[in-house]
Every structure is written in structure tokens, then in C-alpha cells.
Design a protein around this motif. Sequence first.
Motif, PDB file in Angstrom:
ATOM      1  N   PRO A 168       5.877 -10.149  11.667  1.00 15.73           N
ATOM      2  CA  PRO A 168       4.414 -10.268  11.735  1.00 15.73           C
ATOM      3  C   PRO A 168       3.749  -9.087  12.441  1.00 15.73           C
ATOM      4  O   PRO A 168       2.578  -8.833  12.254  1.00 15.73           O
ATOM      5  CB  PRO A 168       4.189 -11.566  12.504  1.00 15.73           C
ATOM      6  N   SER A 169       4.490  -8.319  13.218  1.00 10.89           N
ATOM      7  CA  SER A 169       3.881  -7.197  13.952  1.00 10.89           C
ATOM      8  C   SER A 169       3.731  -5.955  13.067  1.00 10.89           C
ATOM      9  O   SER A 169       3.018  -5.036  13.419  1.00 10.89           O
ATOM     10  CB  SER A 169       4.711  -6.855  15.184  1.00 10.89           C
ATOM     11  N   LEU A 170       4.418  -5.899  11.914  1.00  8.06           N
ATOM     12  CA  LEU A 170       4.328  -4.738  11.043  1.00  8.06           C
ATOM     13  C   LEU A 170       3.269  -4.959   9.973  1.00  8.06           C
ATOM     14  O   LEU A 170       3.432  -5.783   9.083  1.00  8.06           O
ATOM     15  CB  LEU A 170       5.671  -4.457  10.369  1.00  8.06           C
ATOM     16  N   ALA A 171       2.193  -4.211  10.057  1.00  6.45           N
ATOM     17  CA  ALA A 171       1.131  -4.305   9.052  1.00  6.45           C
ATOM     18  C   ALA A 171       1.501  -3.411   7.878  1.00  6.45           C
ATOM     19  O   ALA A 171       2.169  -2.394   8.048  1.00  6.45           O
ATOM     20  CB  ALA A 171      -0.194  -3.858   9.654  1.00  6.45           C
ATOM     21  N   PRO A 172       1.103  -3.772   6.668  1.00  5.39           N
ATOM     22  CA  PRO A 172       1.412  -2.905   5.523  1.00  5.39           C
ATOM     23  C   PRO A 172       0.719  -1.553   5.669  1.00  5.39           C
ATOM     24  O   PRO A 172      -0.374  -1.463   6.225  1.00  5.39           O
ATOM     25  CB  PRO A 172       0.876  -3.673   4.322  1.00  5.39           C
ATOM     26  N   ARG A 173       1.399  -0.513   5.173  1.00  8.76           N
ATOM     27  CA  ARG A 173       0.819   0.834   5.254  1.00  8.76           C
ATOM     28  C   ARG A 173      -0.335   0.958   4.265  1.00  8.76           C
ATOM     29  O   ARG A 173      -0.320   0.358   3.196  1.00  8.76           O
ATOM     30  CB  ARG A 173       1.873   1.876   4.916  1.00  8.76           C
ATOM     31  N   ALA A 174      -1.302   1.766   4.631  1.00  5.98           N
ATOM     32  CA  ALA A 174      -2.445   2.005   3.747  1.00  5.98           C
ATOM     33  C   ALA A 174      -1.991   2.842   2.558  1.00  5.98           C
ATOM     34  O   ALA A 174      -1.093   3.681   2.663  1.00  5.98           O
ATOM     35  CB  ALA A 174      -3.545   2.739   4.507  1.00  5.98           C
ATOM     36  N   LEU A 175      -2.592   2.609   1.418  1.00  3.68           N
ATOM     37  CA  LEU A 175      -2.273   3.385   0.231  1.00  3.68           C
ATOM     38  C   LEU A 175      -2.785   4.806   0.393  1.00  3.68           C
ATOM     39  O   LEU A 175      -3.845   5.041   0.954  1.00  3.68           O
ATOM     40  CB  LEU A 175      -2.899   2.748  -1.009  1.00  3.68           C
ATOM     41  N   GLN A 176      -2.012   5.747  -0.109  1.00  2.00           N
ATOM     42  CA  GLN A 176      -2.403   7.148  -0.037  1.00  2.00           C
ATOM     43  C   GLN A 176      -2.588   7.669  -1.456  1.00  2.00           C
ATOM     44  O   GLN A 176      -1.832   7.320  -2.353  1.00  2.00           O
ATOM     45  CB  GLN A 176      -1.335   7.977   0.669  1.00  2.00           C
ATOM     46  N   THR A 177      -3.577   8.521  -1.619  1.00  2.00           N
ATOM     47  CA  THR A 177      -3.790   9.107  -2.946  1.00  2.00           C
ATOM     48  C   THR A 177      -2.776  10.214  -3.166  1.00  2.00           C
ATOM     49  O   THR A 177      -2.298  10.837  -2.222  1.00  2.00           O
ATOM     50  CB  THR A 177      -5.213   9.683  -3.080  1.00  2.00           C
ATOM     51  N   ILE A 178      -2.453  10.455  -4.415  1.00  2.00           N
ATOM     52  CA  ILE A 178      -1.506  11.507  -4.780  1.00  2.00           C
ATOM     53  C   ILE A 178      -2.301  12.737  -5.179  1.00  2.00           C
ATOM     54  O   ILE A 178      -3.261  12.654  -5.935  1.00  2.00           O
ATOM     55  CB  ILE A 178      -0.604  11.039  -5.936  1.00  2.00           C
ATOM     56  N   ASP A 179      -1.883  13.853  -4.647  1.00  2.00           N
ATOM     57  CA  ASP A 179      -2.549  15.126  -4.925  1.00  2.00           C
ATOM     58  C   ASP A 179      -2.522  15.395  -6.435  1.00  2.00           C
ATOM     59  O   ASP A 179      -1.459  15.312  -7.065  1.00  2.00           O
ATOM     60  CB  ASP A 179      -1.813  16.235  -4.185  1.00  2.00           C
TER      61      ASP A 179
END
Length: 81
Positions: free
Chosen positions: A6-17
Motif C-alpha cells: 500500500p505504500s507504493l503508489a503507481p508511477r506517473a505515465l511518461q510521454t515518449i519522445d
Amino acid sequence: MSRRSPSLAPRALQTIDPRVLRAVIGGRFTPRTTLDPVLLQGMQELSKAIASVGQNMAAAKQSSSSQMMQMMQQMMQSRHR
């Protein structure tokens, strides 16, 4: 039950160059088969610089050796007088 902590939040999506996406065909990454022209130019310039340093070192060593030989000849001549 989720296995995620529960302490690990999902990573934000990153755009691809977009430059990276140009090499994508059919969902697969197509690697380059040739060197990047900028990288190739940099390698050529580095090669020239290394060759120049080597030539300068060889010239300096030759000059130093000839100076040492002249000094030794002068010392030998002064001993024989």
C-alpha cells in the motif's frame, strides 16, 4: 487481495519522445543499422585530436633526445680538451 504494498503508489505515465517513436514500426523498435551522423563526426574529430597529440608527443621526444645528445657530445668534447 492485491500483492502490491500500500505504500507504493503507481508511477506517473511518461510521454515518449517523438524522435524515438520514428523508429517504431508495427509496435516493435527498429534499431539503427548505421551510426548517428553526429556521433560519427565526433568520433572522427576525437581520432584527429588523438593523432595530433601523438604527433606532438613524438616531436617533443625527438627534440628532447637530440638536445640530450648535443649536451652529451659537448660534455665529451670538453673532457677531451
